[in-house]
Design a protein around this motif. Structure first.
Motif, mmCIF file in Angstrom:
data_model
loop_
_atom_site.group_PDB
_atom_site.id
_atom_site.type_symbol
_atom_site.label_atom_id
_atom_site.label_comp_id
_atom_site.label_asym_id
_atom_site.label_seq_id
_atom_site.Cartn_x
_atom_site.Cartn_y
_atom_site.Cartn_z
ATOM 1 N N LEU A 74 0.770 -1.180 -0.060
ATOM 2 C CA LEU A 74 -0.006 0.029 0.074
ATOM 3 C C LEU A 74 0.884 1.329 -0.067
ATOM 4 O O LEU A 74 1.902 1.291 0.621
ATOM 5 C CB LEU A 74 -0.928 0.015 1.275
ATOM 6 N N GLY A 75 0.293 2.040 -0.766
ATOM 7 C CA GLY A 75 1.139 3.649 -0.666
ATOM 8 C C GLY A 75 0.015 4.464 0.053
ATOM 9 O O GLY A 75 -0.944 4.532 0.054
ATOM 10 N N MET A 76 0.789 5.088 0.816
ATOM 11 C CA MET A 76 -0.061 6.075 1.798
ATOM 12 C C MET A 76 0.674 7.266 2.267
ATOM 13 O O MET A 76 1.726 7.053 2.786
ATOM 14 C CB MET A 76 -0.839 5.400 2.767
ATOM 15 N N ARG A 77 0.152 8.358 2.203
ATOM 16 C CA ARG A 77 0.713 9.775 2.901
ATOM 17 C C ARG A 77 1.571 9.351 4.273
ATOM 18 O O ARG A 77 0.594 8.679 5.012
ATOM 19 C CB ARG A 77 -0.131 10.972 2.663
ATOM 20 N N ARG A 78 2.595 9.932 4.431
ATOM 21 C CA ARG A 78 3.011 9.683 5.681
ATOM 22 C C ARG A 78 2.604 10.150 7.059
ATOM 23 O O ARG A 78 2.130 9.361 7.883
ATOM 24 C CB ARG A 78 4.548 10.202 5.599
ATOM 25 N N PRO A 79 1.806 11.234 6.911
ATOM 26 C CA PRO A 79 0.998 11.923 7.971
ATOM 27 C C PRO A 79 -0.219 11.067 8.220
ATOM 28 O O PRO A 79 -0.583 11.089 9.459
ATOM 29 C CB PRO A 79 0.706 13.425 7.333
ATOM 30 N N VAL A 80 -0.723 10.435 7.266
ATOM 31 C CA VAL A 80 -1.922 9.780 7.388
ATOM 32 C C VAL A 80 -1.718 8.594 8.114
ATOM 33 O O VAL A 80 -2.277 7.997 9.354
ATOM 34 C CB VAL A 80 -2.573 9.242 6.203
ATOM 35 N N LEU A 81 -0.412 7.671 7.680
ATOM 36 C CA LEU A 81 -0.011 6.678 8.578
ATOM 37 C C LEU A 81 0.213 7.221 10.139
ATOM 38 O O LEU A 81 -0.092 6.278 10.979
ATOM 39 C CB LEU A 81 1.204 5.982 7.961
ATOM 40 N N HIS A 82 0.915 8.110 10.252
ATOM 41 C CA HIS A 82 1.253 8.653 11.481
ATOM 42 C C HIS A 82 0.180 8.791 12.434
ATOM 43 O O HIS A 82 -0.028 8.196 13.558
ATOM 44 C CB HIS A 82 2.063 9.724 11.552
ATOM 45 N N GLN A 83 -0.973 9.422 11.918
ATOM 46 C CA GLN A 83 -2.202 9.653 12.557
ATOM 47 C C GLN A 83 -2.725 8.236 12.897
ATOM 48 O O GLN A 83 -3.265 8.189 14.123
ATOM 49 C CB GLN A 83 -3.152 10.646 11.782
ATOM 50 N N LEU A 84 -2.951 7.446 12.074
ATOM 51 C CA LEU A 84 -3.317 6.059 12.109
ATOM 52 C C LEU A 84 -2.679 5.320 13.481
ATOM 53 O O LEU A 84 -3.486 4.713 14.306
ATOM 54 C CB LEU A 84 -3.491 5.207 11.015
ATOM 55 N N LEU A 85 -1.165 5.518 13.426
ATOM 56 C CA LEU A 85 -0.420 4.977 14.637
ATOM 57 C C LEU A 85 -1.094 5.540 15.978
ATOM 58 O O LEU A 85 -1.061 4.953 17.034
ATOM 59 C CB LEU A 85 0.783 4.983 14.112
ATOM 60 N N ALA A 86 -0.842 6.892 15.905
ATOM 61 C CA ALA A 86 -1.255 7.607 17.083
ATOM 62 C C ALA A 86 -2.364 7.436 17.639
ATOM 63 O O ALA A 86 -2.594 7.109 18.878
ATOM 64 C CB ALA A 86 -0.849 9.112 16.825
ATOM 65 N N ASP A 87 -3.560 7.178 16.708
ATOM 66 C CA ASP A 87 -4.797 6.834 17.180
ATOM 67 C C ASP A 87 -4.840 5.458 17.885
ATOM 68 O O ASP A 87 -5.477 5.479 18.926
ATOM 69 C CB ASP A 87 -6.004 6.969 16.029
ATOM 70 N N ARG A 88 -4.135 4.654 17.165
ATOM 71 C CA ARG A 88 -4.365 3.287 17.720
ATOM 72 C C ARG A 88 -3.562 3.123 19.182
ATOM 73 O O ARG A 88 -3.937 2.464 19.956
ATOM 74 C CB ARG A 88 -3.500 2.262 16.600
ATOM 75 N N ALA A 89 -2.209 4.067 19.211
ATOM 76 C CA ALA A 89 -1.787 4.164 20.550
ATOM 77 C C ALA A 89 -2.615 4.628 21.366
ATOM 78 O O ALA A 89 -2.683 3.970 22.738
ATOM 79 C CB ALA A 89 -0.347 4.746 20.289
ATOM 80 N N ALA A 90 -3.302 5.551 21.139
ATOM 81 C CA ALA A 90 -4.273 6.326 22.142
ATOM 82 C C ALA A 90 -5.251 5.320 22.730
ATOM 83 O O ALA A 90 -5.636 5.376 23.973
ATOM 84 C CB ALA A 90 -4.864 7.528 21.556
ATOM 85 N N GLU A 91 -5.875 4.783 21.819
ATOM 86 C CA GLU A 91 -7.018 3.423 21.868
ATOM 87 C C GLU A 91 -6.359 2.518 22.872
ATOM 88 O O GLU A 91 -7.233 2.002 23.666
ATOM 89 C CB GLU A 91 -7.174 2.844 20.637
ATOM 90 N N THR A 92 -5.048 2.191 22.808
ATOM 91 C CA THR A 92 -4.467 0.978 23.705
ATOM 92 C C THR A 92 -4.185 1.666 25.174
ATOM 93 O O THR A 92 -3.760 0.692 26.144
ATOM 94 C CB THR A 92 -3.254 0.514 23.411
#
Ligand SMILES: Cc1cc2nc3c(=O)[nH]c(=O)nc-3n(C[C@H](O)[C@H](O)[C@H](O)COP(=O)(O)OP(=O)(O)OC[C@H]3O[C@@H](n4cnc5c(N)ncnc54)[C@H](O)[C@@H]3O)c2cc1C
Length: 373
Positions: A95-113
């Motif tokens: 998958l190609g995806m813009r870096r800030p989009v990936l960063h936000q998904l990781l930050a959201d997942r970390a917050a969720e945990t």
């Protein structure tokens, strides 16, 4: 968020590696604090390609990527003047995806945990008790250094001794254009490579990598006619941004309560597209070690994880350095694409190292007999 007095795992750096380490450690039930002097979503020049093994590692961390955030690719294509060869991944896609989009998904997942964040916070030192953040001591049982390739924590922990250190320069720019290929394309030029990742239905990410710190995208395109033609009517969608691409391996990645992860723990040349994958895979190994109270487990796992990407990076850098060898290799691969498929499968961890050896013999024969350009 006020600075806490105490935590079990303090992660310095909230880039992809730090967030992955935080998620994996929370999954083991540890209390985790992450500090980063930036705030999400964090941008960084990057090829923005996630290979199938990166996606497997992200799934393991519970990160799901909706189709609205990314664009799929099915394999890799090498192109040199007058010749090309491509192979599909043995299963799945990248998958190609813009870096800030990936960063936000990781930050959201970390917050969720349940990770605790200190965004906009500067770490200025470590001690035998913990970490100094914004001038205050936070006691921590473990310190995870995820502060990138120029890691200060690595220096503070006296872990800077290295085996290998090779430096190249990367420049990234997005273009508004419909992706013309279902592969990530790597164009081999004279002393440089371009790699093109589709990141949306009307956008590609273009990265130039070379050993010449002064070479820029427009200048290098003059020596890459096929790509220049593809991009000539495309509108740039971002400013050109540069970053150093390192291939470096450190002698040790743990000392006492400190563990290095991600680029702070060593990195492979950007052209491999494996940097983030390594960070995600290291995170899982690190969390196992932290939960067991034994960082030597992580050190051994880290060594194993780095072996294959380093071998592939060394091979790519060899082809970069010797254009004659590169041209013969790409012609030979193009005459026998099954070998390229085997190499790609091995690159993403889906093939055995033995397969490389068995491929190398016919490839060598092809290079001697099929002729060069
Ligand atoms: C040109 C280029 C192209 C690339 N393309 C790809 C690709 O296509 N696919 C891929 O998988 N990888 C790619 N990579 C590699 C990938 O970008 C890196 O492997 C990845 O960024 C490593 O993440 P990290 O979290 O270790 O480091 P970083 O992303 O550098 O994060 C480190 C974080 O630490 C923070 N920090 C540092 N010091 C402190 C401090 N004292 N206090 C608080 N915060 C601090 C920084 O703000 C930063 O957010 C590419 C690299 C380059 C250079």
């Amino acid at each position: 968020m006020p600075v806490p007095q105490e935590t079990e795992v303090f992660v310095i750096g909230g880039g992809p590696a730090g967030l992955a380490a935080a998620i994996a450690s929370r999954d083991k039930g540890l209390r985790v604090t992450v500090a980063d002097w930036s705030r999400p979503p964090i941008e960084k020049p990057c090829g923005e390609g996630l290979m199938p093994d990166s996606l497997d590692a992200l799934r393991q961390l519970g990160v799901t990527i909706g189709s609205e955030h990314c664009f799929p690719f099915s394999g890799i294509r090498f192109l040199a003047p007058g010749v090309s060869v491509s192979a599909s991944f043995p299963s799945g896609c990248g998958l190609g995806m813009r870096r800030p989009v990936l960063h936000q998904l990781l930050a959201d997942r970390a917050a969720e945990t349940g990770v605790q964040f200190l965004w906009g916070a500067r770490v200025s030192g470590i001690s035998s008790e913990g970490v100094v953040v914004n001038g205050e001591l936070v006691r921590s049982r473990w310190i995870v250094a995820a502060d990138g390739q120029n890691s200060n924590v690595r220096r503070w922990a006296d872990l800077d001794a290295f085996h290998t250190y090779k430096r190249r320069f990367g420049f990234r720019r997005h273009y508004r254009v419909t992706p013309w290929s279902d592969c990530v394309e790597i164009y081999w030029g004279s002393g440089f490579q371009f790699y093109i990742t589709p990141v949306g239905p009307r956008e590609v990410c273009t990265v130039l990598i070379s050993r010449d710190r002064h070479l820029r995208i427009d200048q290098a395109l003059e020596g890459c006619a096929d790509l220049k033609k593809r991009l000539q009517s495309a509108v740039p969608a971002s400013a050109e941004q540069g970053a150093v691409s390192l291939s470096c391996r450190f002698k040790q990645v743990v000392r006492g309560r400190v563990a290095l992860i991600g680029d702070a723990s060593g990195s492979v040349d950007a052209v491999t597209g494996e940097g983030m994958c390594l960070a995600f895979q290291q995170a899982v190994k690190l969390a196992d070690g932290l939960a067991a109270g034994d960082l030597s487990m992580y050190a051994a796992g880290h060594r194993r994880l780095m072996r294959r990407p380093f071998f592939m990076a060394d091979t790519m850098l060899l082809l970069d350095r010797f254009p004659g060898l590169r041209d013969r290799a790409i012609h030979a691969l193009s005459a026998n694409p099954a070998i390229f498929s085997t190499l790609l499968a091995t690159h993403i961890g889906a093939g055995s190292p033995a397969a490389i050896v068995t491929s190398a013999l016919p490839l060598g024969w092809q290079m001697l007999t099929a002729g060069g350009p």
